[in-house]
Design a protein around this motif. Structure first.
Motif, mmCIF file in Angstrom:
data_model
loop_
_atom_site.group_PDB
_atom_site.id
_atom_site.type_symbol
_atom_site.label_atom_id
_atom_site.label_comp_id
_atom_site.label_asym_id
_atom_site.label_seq_id
_atom_site.Cartn_x
_atom_site.Cartn_y
_atom_site.Cartn_z
ATOM 1 N N UNK A 77 -17.466 23.966 -18.900
ATOM 2 C CA UNK A 77 -18.865 23.873 -18.464
ATOM 3 C C UNK A 77 -19.121 22.627 -17.609
ATOM 4 N N UNK A 78 -18.059 21.857 -17.334
ATOM 5 C CA UNK A 78 -18.206 20.689 -16.460
ATOM 6 C C UNK A 78 -18.717 19.451 -17.179
ATOM 7 N N UNK A 79 -18.478 19.365 -18.505
ATOM 8 C CA UNK A 79 -19.034 18.257 -19.302
ATOM 9 C C UNK A 79 -17.900 17.370 -19.833
ATOM 10 N N UNK A 80 -17.972 16.035 -19.635
ATOM 11 C CA UNK A 80 -17.002 15.131 -20.269
ATOM 12 C C UNK A 80 -17.120 15.204 -21.792
ATOM 13 N N UNK A 81 -16.002 14.952 -22.473
ATOM 14 C CA UNK A 81 -15.978 15.172 -23.934
ATOM 15 C C UNK A 81 -15.521 13.913 -24.669
ATOM 16 N N UNK A 82 -16.235 13.600 -25.753
ATOM 17 C CA UNK A 82 -15.792 12.573 -26.709
ATOM 18 C C UNK A 82 -15.345 13.321 -27.960
ATOM 19 N N UNK A 83 -14.097 13.104 -28.331
ATOM 20 C CA UNK A 83 -13.500 13.853 -29.436
ATOM 21 C C UNK A 83 -13.294 12.903 -30.606
ATOM 22 N N UNK A 84 -14.204 12.988 -31.587
ATOM 23 C CA UNK A 84 -14.086 12.128 -32.769
ATOM 24 C C UNK A 84 -13.375 12.813 -33.911
ATOM 25 N N UNK A 85 -13.164 14.120 -33.810
ATOM 26 C CA UNK A 85 -12.445 14.868 -34.847
ATOM 27 C C UNK A 85 -10.996 14.391 -34.891
ATOM 28 N N UNK A 86 -10.462 14.206 -36.100
ATOM 29 C CA UNK A 86 -9.080 13.733 -36.235
ATOM 30 C C UNK A 86 -8.153 14.898 -36.594
ATOM 31 N N UNK A 87 -6.846 14.652 -36.494
ATOM 32 C CA UNK A 87 -5.858 15.642 -36.906
ATOM 33 C C UNK A 87 -5.582 16.716 -35.864
#
Ligand SMILES: NC(=O)c1ccc[n+]([C@@H]2O[C@H](COP(=O)([O-])OP(=O)(O)OC[C@H]3O[C@@H](n4cnc5c(N)ncnc54)[C@H](OP(=O)(O)O)[C@@H]3O)[C@@H](O)[C@H]2O)c1
Length: 231
Positions: A77-87
């Motif tokens: 969708x053209x959106x930067x992502x912050x990934x806080x989920x681990x594993x």
């Protein structure tokens, strides 16, 4: 005003982050994702949310199985992502890096949003250049699924890169603990202990807001660690 889409919005981590976004003058909550919100005032997946709501940043704090499809839907969708989920695992990280580069967007994977934990890792890497012995003790709640923690593994990587020696990690699971870690160095007749203590999940909010505000400064591709946006 930066519009933030939060997936995992009802979780132990997502809820205080949503409250932090709502309280910030320069941020607004574009939409919330959690399966339990479907049919109410939210969406079951990021793919559904981006169809309905305009967002500038996606922050995912869900579960390892949901994190990759959510990240790929955000990038599509053209959106930067912050990934806080681990594993997430190495294969998932490689696929996300490839998708981010193809989309020309940054993904910032943050194993630990606590700013004191990030500084602890930075100082540990510095001490490891000089002090020959190192051990890591990480303490979490028994509900934590992964062991050792992502922060302990990342600290061990940094110490090994700096010293050539990989420290031993001890993992404790105790009721009453949120997330603590000690990095202990030893040498002749002296020790140095670096210790990060979090007393509630509020500890993760300032780092999450920092990541939201700064992710636009990063190059396309996957970046790992809050240190990429910490001065
Ligand atoms: N980076 C950091 O600093 C940091 C700190 C603490 C925790 N974490 C990580 O953050 C993640 C979440 O932790 P938590 O303690 O907040 O967990 P939690 O309390 O179980 O919350 C998980 C959230 O994700 C949603 N969710 C789970 N599976 C989903 C799916 N398949 N699709 C859509 N939504 C889904 C849940 O809602 P529904 O069940 O209604 O879908 C809930 O909102 C974990 O990976 C944890 O290790 C990271």
């Amino acid at each position: 005003m930066t519009r933030v889409l939060v997936s995992g919005a009802t979780g132990k981590l997502g809820a205080p982050i949503c409250a932090g976004i709502a309280a910030a003058a320069d941020l607004t909550l574009a939409a919330r994702v959690a399966r339990s919100l479907s049919g109410g005032d939210g969406f079951a997946t990021v793919a559904e949310a981006v169809e309905a709501a305009r967002a500038d940043v996606l922050l995912d704090v869900t579960a390892p199985t949901a994190a990759e499809p959510h990240t790929l839907a955000g990038l599509a969708a053209g959106i930067p992502v912050i990934l806080g989920t681990t594993g997430l695992g190495e294969d998932g990280a490689a696929r996300i890096d490839a998708a981010a580069r193809a989309a020309g967007l940054p993904v910032l994977q943050v194993p630990n949003f606590a700013i004191t934990a990030v500084l602890m890792m930075r100082f540990a890497a510095e001490a490891a250049k000089v002090l020959e012995q190192c051990a890591i003790i990480e303490e979490h709640n028994p509900a934590k699924v992964d062991s050792p923690s992502g922060t302990a593994l990342r600290t061990a990587d940094l110490v090994e890169q700096a010293s050539g020696r990989r420290p031993e990690i001890s993992s404790l699971r105790l009721d009453g603990v949120v997330a603590n870690q000690s990095v202990i160095f030893g040498t002749t007749a002296q020790t140095l202990e670096l210790r990060n203590v979090t007393t509630s999940r509020e500890a993760f909010v300032p780092g999450a807001l920092l990541a939201i505000r700064q992710i636009g400064t990063l190059a396309p591709g996957l970046h790992i660690g809050l240190e990429h946006v910490l001065a």
